[in-house]
Design a protein around this motif. Structure first.
Motif, short mmCIF file in Angstrom:
data_model
loop_
_atom_site.label_atom_id
_atom_site.label_comp_id
_atom_site.label_asym_id
_atom_site.label_seq_id
_atom_site.Cartn_x
_atom_site.Cartn_y
_atom_site.Cartn_z
N GLN A 29 61.97 21.70 -4.56
CA GLN A 29 61.45 20.62 -5.51
C GLN A 29 62.19 20.40 -6.84
OE1 GLN A 29 57.10 20.70 -5.75
NE2 GLN A 29 57.07 21.84 -3.98
N LEU A 30 63.57 20.61 -6.72
CA LEU A 30 64.43 20.41 -7.79
C LEU A 30 64.54 18.90 -7.90
CD1 LEU A 30 67.11 22.90 -6.96
CD2 LEU A 30 64.81 23.52 -8.33
N ILE A 31 65.02 18.45 -9.39
CA ILE A 31 65.27 16.89 -9.58
C ILE A 31 66.51 16.81 -9.73
CG2 ILE A 31 64.99 15.35 -11.28
CD1 ILE A 31 62.20 16.78 -12.18
N LEU A 32 67.18 15.73 -8.95
CA LEU A 32 68.38 15.43 -8.85
C LEU A 32 68.81 14.36 -10.04
CD1 LEU A 32 71.48 15.63 -7.91
CD2 LEU A 32 70.57 14.14 -6.05
N LEU A 33 69.82 14.49 -10.76
CA LEU A 33 70.09 13.69 -11.95
C LEU A 33 71.65 13.63 -12.04
CD1 LEU A 33 67.67 14.64 -14.85
CD2 LEU A 33 67.42 12.73 -13.04
N LYS A 34 72.13 12.41 -12.45
CA LYS A 34 73.60 12.35 -12.79
C LYS A 34 73.84 13.04 -13.95
CE LYS A 34 74.81 10.03 -9.19
NZ LYS A 34 75.86 10.47 -8.30
N ASP A 35 74.82 13.34 -14.51
CA ASP A 35 75.20 13.90 -15.99
C ASP A 35 74.32 13.59 -16.70
OD1 ASP A 35 76.34 14.75 -18.27
OD2 ASP A 35 78.28 14.94 -17.39
N PRO A 36 73.62 14.16 -17.59
CA PRO A 36 72.32 13.83 -18.55
C PRO A 36 73.22 13.23 -19.75
CG PRO A 36 72.15 15.93 -18.44
CD PRO A 36 73.27 15.66 -17.42
N GLY A 37 74.39 13.65 -20.27
CA GLY A 37 74.77 13.25 -21.59
C GLY A 37 74.05 14.24 -22.73
N ASP A 38 74.78 14.22 -23.63
CA ASP A 38 74.27 15.02 -24.95
C ASP A 38 72.80 14.43 -25.36
OD1 ASP A 38 76.25 16.88 -25.13
OD2 ASP A 38 77.50 15.67 -26.23
N ASN A 40 70.22 13.18 -23.80
CA ASN A 40 69.17 13.64 -22.97
C ASN A 40 69.06 15.10 -22.58
OD1 ASN A 40 68.33 10.71 -22.50
ND2 ASN A 40 69.94 10.47 -20.87
N THR A 41 69.93 15.99 -22.65
CA THR A 41 69.91 17.26 -22.44
C THR A 41 68.79 18.05 -23.25
OG1 THR A 41 72.53 17.27 -21.91
CG2 THR A 41 71.38 19.52 -22.51
N ALA A 42 68.97 17.88 -24.34
CA ALA A 42 67.88 18.60 -25.16
C ALA A 42 66.40 18.26 -24.91
CB ALA A 42 67.83 18.28 -26.70
N SER A 43 66.06 16.90 -24.42
CA SER A 43 64.82 16.51 -23.85
C SER A 43 64.37 17.25 -22.44
CB SER A 43 64.42 15.35 -23.94
OG SER A 43 65.41 14.42 -23.25
N LEU A 44 65.43 17.34 -21.72
CA LEU A 44 65.39 17.79 -20.40
C LEU A 44 65.03 19.14 -20.17
CD1 LEU A 44 68.01 15.70 -18.39
CD2 LEU A 44 65.78 15.43 -18.22
N LEU A 45 65.84 19.85 -21.29
CA LEU A 45 65.70 21.48 -21.27
C LEU A 45 64.16 21.62 -21.86
CD1 LEU A 45 68.99 22.49 -23.08
CD2 LEU A 45 68.35 22.62 -20.55
N GLU A 46 63.69 20.95 -22.65
CA GLU A 46 62.21 21.04 -23.19
C GLU A 46 61.17 20.97 -21.70
OE1 GLU A 46 60.48 21.85 -25.95
OE2 GLU A 46 62.25 22.53 -26.48
N THR A 47 61.73 20.04 -20.92
CA THR A 47 60.57 19.65 -19.69
C THR A 47 60.73 20.94 -18.88
OG1 THR A 47 62.38 19.03 -18.25
CG2 THR A 47 61.33 17.36 -19.88
N LEU A 48 61.71 22.12 -19.05
CA LEU A 48 61.61 23.06 -18.35
C LEU A 48 60.25 24.13 -18.54
CD1 LEU A 48 65.35 23.96 -18.02
CD2 LEU A 48 63.92 23.08 -16.11
N LYS A 49 59.65 23.85 -19.75
CA LYS A 49 58.54 24.64 -19.94
C LYS A 49 57.22 23.92 -19.47
CE LYS A 49 60.23 25.33 -24.87
NZ LYS A 49 60.17 25.13 -26.25
N ASP A 50 57.45 23.08 -18.69
CA ASP A 50 56.32 22.28 -17.84
C ASP A 50 56.25 22.94 -16.45
OD1 ASP A 50 54.55 20.92 -16.42
OD2 ASP A 50 55.19 18.90 -17.17
N ASP A 51 55.22 23.75 -16.11
CA ASP A 51 55.17 24.16 -14.78
C ASP A 51 55.35 23.22 -13.68
OD1 ASP A 51 54.32 26.78 -15.97
OD2 ASP A 51 52.24 26.33 -15.82
N ALA A 52 55.11 21.78 -13.99
CA ALA A 52 55.21 20.95 -12.68
C ALA A 52 56.69 20.58 -12.52
CB ALA A 52 54.62 19.52 -13.13
N VAL A 53 57.60 21.21 -13.44
CA VAL A 53 59.25 20.74 -13.30
C VAL A 53 59.67 22.33 -12.96
CG1 VAL A 53 61.41 20.64 -14.56
CG2 VAL A 53 59.25 19.33 -15.09
#
Length: 208
Positions: A29-38, A40-53
């Motif tokens: 259940q991984l999420i596929l994204l194109k290169d997030p760019g600088d 968006n990267t920080a916010s995406l890393l924060e989402t890894l704290k969410d059990d749903a991700v």
């Protein structure tokens, strides 16, 4: 293709998404994204704290550049360790801080990865009759320690033990137990091991 573990969840950086990776995306259940760019990267890393991700696959035309952008967000550490086998074909595992692990440690100044791997194995297990057969892979994992965000790059080697000495766990490094196990029993230990070790076992040709 490169996999980093952040919050013990995978971020896979790749150029192309092949059938095997597509199946992994579905299974985990991984999420596929194109290169997030600088931005968006920080916010995406924060989402890894969410059990749903459960993790991400980041597809990019320049995986090395994306990796370097990630590395800049952390203090980058280098380490090395080994997957050790003996004459009976058994694999050495050690129990440290609640997880089954392989011997490894940080590289010292002016030390090569090979030198680090051999030194750390001797220090952590007591084994001295050890020889490097080949390099297996590298793993990356991020963690927070002493107020710092760290990203550890670990160089892994296949190591052959040819001696008769008994293992001696390095208690001061919180190593409580060392066991030689048969490869067919590895799956029993994996649920209690760090997820990035699966890449080490898989590269060595072991079924995980």
């Amino acid at each position: 293709m490169l996999t980093l573990f952040i919050q013990q969840k995978p971020i896979i950086i790749c150029k192309e998404v092949n059938e095997i990776l597509q199946q992994r995306i579905a299974d985990e259940q991984l999420i596929l994204l194109k290169d997030p760019g600088d931005q968006n990267t920080a916010s995406l890393l924060e989402t890894l704290k969410d059990d749903a991700v459960h993790g991400y696959v980041w597809q990019t035309g320049d995986p090395d550049a994306l990796l370097q952008r990630l590395v800049k967000r952390y203090q980058h550490l280098q380490a090395a360790g080994g997957l050790i086998t003996n004459a009976a074909g058994e694999i050495l595992l050690m129990f440290r801080r609640g997880k089954w692990d392989l011997p490894k440690g940080k590289m010292e100044e002016n030390e090569t990865p090979e030198e680090t791997a051999l030194r750390e194995i001797t220090e952590e297990t007591g084994l001295r009759n050890i020889n490097i057969e080949k390099k297996l892979t590298e793993t990356w994992h991020a963690y927070h320690q002493f107020g710092q965000d760290l990203l550890k790059q670990t160089h892994w080697f296949k190591i052959r033990f040819t001696g008769t000495e008994l293992t001696v766990p390095q208690i001061e490094e919180d190593i409580m137990d060392i066991q030689w196990i048969r490869p067919e029993n590895l799956s029993k230990y994996l649920p209690y091991a760090y997820p990035n070790l699966k890449a080490v076992f898989s590269t060595a040709g072991l079924r995980v």
